[in-house]
Motif scaffolding. Structure first.
Motif, PDB file in Angstrom:
ATOM      1  N   MET A  54       7.466  -2.972   6.093  1.00 32.66           N
ATOM      2  CA  MET A  54       8.837  -2.539   5.572  1.00 32.66           C
ATOM      3  C   MET A  54       8.346  -1.443   4.343  1.00 32.66           C
ATOM      4  O   MET A  54       7.287  -1.434   3.632  1.00 32.66           O
ATOM      5  CB  MET A  54       9.572  -3.549   5.064  1.00 32.66           C
ATOM      6  CG  MET A  54       9.979  -4.670   5.949  1.00 32.66           C
ATOM      7  SD  MET A  54      11.224  -6.025   5.310  1.00 32.66           S
ATOM      8  CE  MET A  54      12.756  -4.825   5.847  1.00 32.66           C
ATOM      9  N   GLN A  55       9.210  -0.359   4.583  1.00 31.44           N
ATOM     10  CA  GLN A  55       8.902   0.715   3.560  1.00 31.44           C
ATOM     11  C   GLN A  55       9.608   0.101   2.253  1.00 31.44           C
ATOM     12  O   GLN A  55      11.051  -0.390   2.336  1.00 31.44           O
ATOM     13  CB  GLN A  55       9.670   1.740   3.923  1.00 31.44           C
ATOM     14  CG  GLN A  55       9.564   2.981   2.738  1.00 31.44           C
ATOM     15  CD  GLN A  55       9.953   4.485   3.168  1.00 31.44           C
ATOM     16  OE1 GLN A  55      10.133   4.665   4.600  1.00 31.44           O
ATOM     17  NE2 GLN A  55       9.877   5.592   2.460  1.00 31.44           N
ATOM     18  N   VAL A  56       9.253   0.391   0.854  1.00 28.98           N
ATOM     19  CA  VAL A  56       9.771   0.086  -0.488  1.00 28.98           C
ATOM     20  C   VAL A  56      10.504   1.341  -0.736  1.00 28.98           C
ATOM     21  O   VAL A  56       9.680   2.575  -0.994  1.00 28.98           O
ATOM     22  CB  VAL A  56       8.577  -0.501  -1.524  1.00 28.98           C
ATOM     23  CG1 VAL A  56       9.475  -0.690  -2.705  1.00 28.98           C
ATOM     24  CG2 VAL A  56       8.013  -1.591  -0.903  1.00 28.98           C
ATOM     25  N   VAL A  57      11.838   1.462  -1.125  1.00 29.62           N
ATOM     26  CA  VAL A  57      12.493   2.485  -1.496  1.00 29.62           C
ATOM     27  C   VAL A  57      13.110   2.076  -2.686  1.00 29.62           C
ATOM     28  O   VAL A  57      13.570   1.049  -3.092  1.00 29.62           O
ATOM     29  CB  VAL A  57      13.392   3.306  -0.336  1.00 29.62           C
ATOM     30  CG1 VAL A  57      12.879   3.671   0.857  1.00 29.62           C
ATOM     31  CG2 VAL A  57      14.466   2.339  -0.081  1.00 29.62           C
TER      32      VAL A  57
ATOM     33  N   PHE B 188       0.837  -1.213   0.084  1.00 29.38           N
ATOM     34  CA  PHE B 188      -0.189  -0.041  -0.044  1.00 29.38           C
ATOM     35  C   PHE B 188       0.756   1.294   0.134  1.00 29.38           C
ATOM     36  O   PHE B 188       2.056   0.931   0.118  1.00 29.38           O
ATOM     37  CB  PHE B 188      -0.887  -0.126   1.256  1.00 29.38           C
ATOM     38  CG  PHE B 188      -0.312  -0.074   2.503  1.00 29.38           C
ATOM     39  CD1 PHE B 188      -0.052   1.221   3.247  1.00 29.38           C
ATOM     40  CD2 PHE B 188       0.043  -1.247   2.940  1.00 29.38           C
ATOM     41  CE1 PHE B 188       0.515   1.332   4.550  1.00 29.38           C
ATOM     42  CE2 PHE B 188       0.917  -1.292   4.364  1.00 29.38           C
ATOM     43  CZ  PHE B 188       0.814   0.028   5.007  1.00 29.38           C
ATOM     44  N   GLU B 189       0.263   2.353  -0.378  1.00 33.13           N
ATOM     45  CA  GLU B 189       0.777   3.511  -0.549  1.00 33.13           C
ATOM     46  C   GLU B 189       0.215   4.669   0.629  1.00 33.13           C
ATOM     47  O   GLU B 189      -1.118   4.725   0.832  1.00 33.13           O
ATOM     48  CB  GLU B 189       0.883   4.152  -1.871  1.00 33.13           C
ATOM     49  CG  GLU B 189       1.472   5.513  -2.049  1.00 33.13           C
ATOM     50  CD  GLU B 189       1.267   6.194  -3.396  1.00 33.13           C
ATOM     51  OE1 GLU B 189       1.374   7.481  -3.414  1.00 33.13           O
ATOM     52  OE2 GLU B 189       1.121   5.533  -4.278  1.00 33.13           O
ATOM     53  N   MET B 190       1.132   5.332   1.249  1.00 34.98           N
ATOM     54  CA  MET B 190       0.480   6.369   2.289  1.00 34.98           C
ATOM     55  C   MET B 190       1.535   7.658   2.431  1.00 34.98           C
ATOM     56  O   MET B 190       2.877   7.338   2.543  1.00 34.98           O
ATOM     57  CB  MET B 190       0.731   5.746   3.756  1.00 34.98           C
ATOM     58  CG  MET B 190      -0.138   6.423   4.825  1.00 34.98           C
ATOM     59  SD  MET B 190      -0.612   5.559   6.138  1.00 34.98           S
ATOM     60  CE  MET B 190      -1.042   6.894   7.202  1.00 34.98           C
TER      61      MET B 190
ATOM     62  N   GLN C 279      14.813  -1.433  -6.474  1.00 34.80           N
ATOM     63  CA  GLN C 279      14.200  -1.063  -5.121  1.00 34.80           C
ATOM     64  C   GLN C 279      14.683  -2.068  -4.074  1.00 34.80           C
ATOM     65  O   GLN C 279      15.164  -3.021  -4.084  1.00 34.80           O
ATOM     66  CB  GLN C 279      12.554  -1.703  -5.411  1.00 34.80           C
ATOM     67  CG  GLN C 279      11.859  -0.963  -6.209  1.00 34.80           C
ATOM     68  CD  GLN C 279      10.569  -1.404  -6.418  1.00 34.80           C
ATOM     69  OE1 GLN C 279      10.223  -2.618  -6.552  1.00 34.80           O
ATOM     70  NE2 GLN C 279       9.486  -0.434  -6.600  1.00 34.80           N
ATOM     71  N   GLU C 280      14.715  -1.528  -2.677  1.00 33.52           N
ATOM     72  CA  GLU C 280      15.091  -2.266  -1.529  1.00 33.52           C
ATOM     73  C   GLU C 280      13.972  -2.055  -0.619  1.00 33.52           C
ATOM     74  O   GLU C 280      12.998  -1.222  -0.459  1.00 33.52           O
ATOM     75  CB  GLU C 280      16.177  -1.541  -0.918  1.00 33.52           C
ATOM     76  CG  GLU C 280      17.464  -1.644  -1.857  1.00 33.52           C
ATOM     77  CD  GLU C 280      18.435  -0.938  -1.173  1.00 33.52           C
ATOM     78  OE1 GLU C 280      19.510  -1.446  -0.457  1.00 33.52           O
ATOM     79  OE2 GLU C 280      18.631   0.383  -1.107  1.00 33.52           O
ATOM     80  N   LEU C 281      13.997  -2.967   0.333  1.00 32.61           N
ATOM     81  CA  LEU C 281      12.867  -2.996   1.413  1.00 32.61           C
ATOM     82  C   LEU C 281      13.707  -2.420   2.859  1.00 32.61           C
ATOM     83  O   LEU C 281      14.590  -2.855   3.099  1.00 32.61           O
ATOM     84  CB  LEU C 281      12.760  -4.307   1.840  1.00 32.61           C
ATOM     85  CG  LEU C 281      11.634  -5.117   0.609  1.00 32.61           C
ATOM     86  CD1 LEU C 281      11.201  -6.143   1.351  1.00 32.61           C
ATOM     87  CD2 LEU C 281      10.369  -4.126   0.579  1.00 32.61           C
TER      88      LEU C 281
END
Length: 86
Positions: free
Chosen positions: A43-46, A24-26, A52-54
């Motif tokens: 975890m955040q996806v960056v 999800f996105e926030m 991409q990394e978690l």
């Protein structure tokens, strides 16, 4: 419903398998909720594309706020094919 699986390496280098429960996105940030038999982690996806990394979320209050928002969204719009039980 878990559709995909992912391997996450912890701080000690151990590889753990998780199912991807949801994404999800926030606040213009992307997150993934991962589960296995023992843990549930957020975890955040960056990054983008193949880069991409978690990244773990260190602030427990931020993590709880995100999980609360995710649960509200799931309750409001269950995934296709899922039935709400009351």
């Amino acid at each position: 419903m878990i559709r995909d699986r992912i391997i996450v390496e912890d701080d000690q280098g151990a590889q753990l398998e998780f199912g991807i429960e949801g994404m999800f996105e926030m606040d213009d940030r992307n997150y993934v909720l991962l589960t296995n038999e023992e843990d549930t982690i957020l975890m955040q996806v960056v990054g983008e594309g193949d880069a991409q990394e978690l990244v773990g979320i260190d602030d427990p209050e931020e993590a709880q706020s995100l999980l609360d928002a995710y649960q509200i969204a799931v309750d409001a719009a269950p995934a296709e094919g899922e039935t709400e039980f009351q």
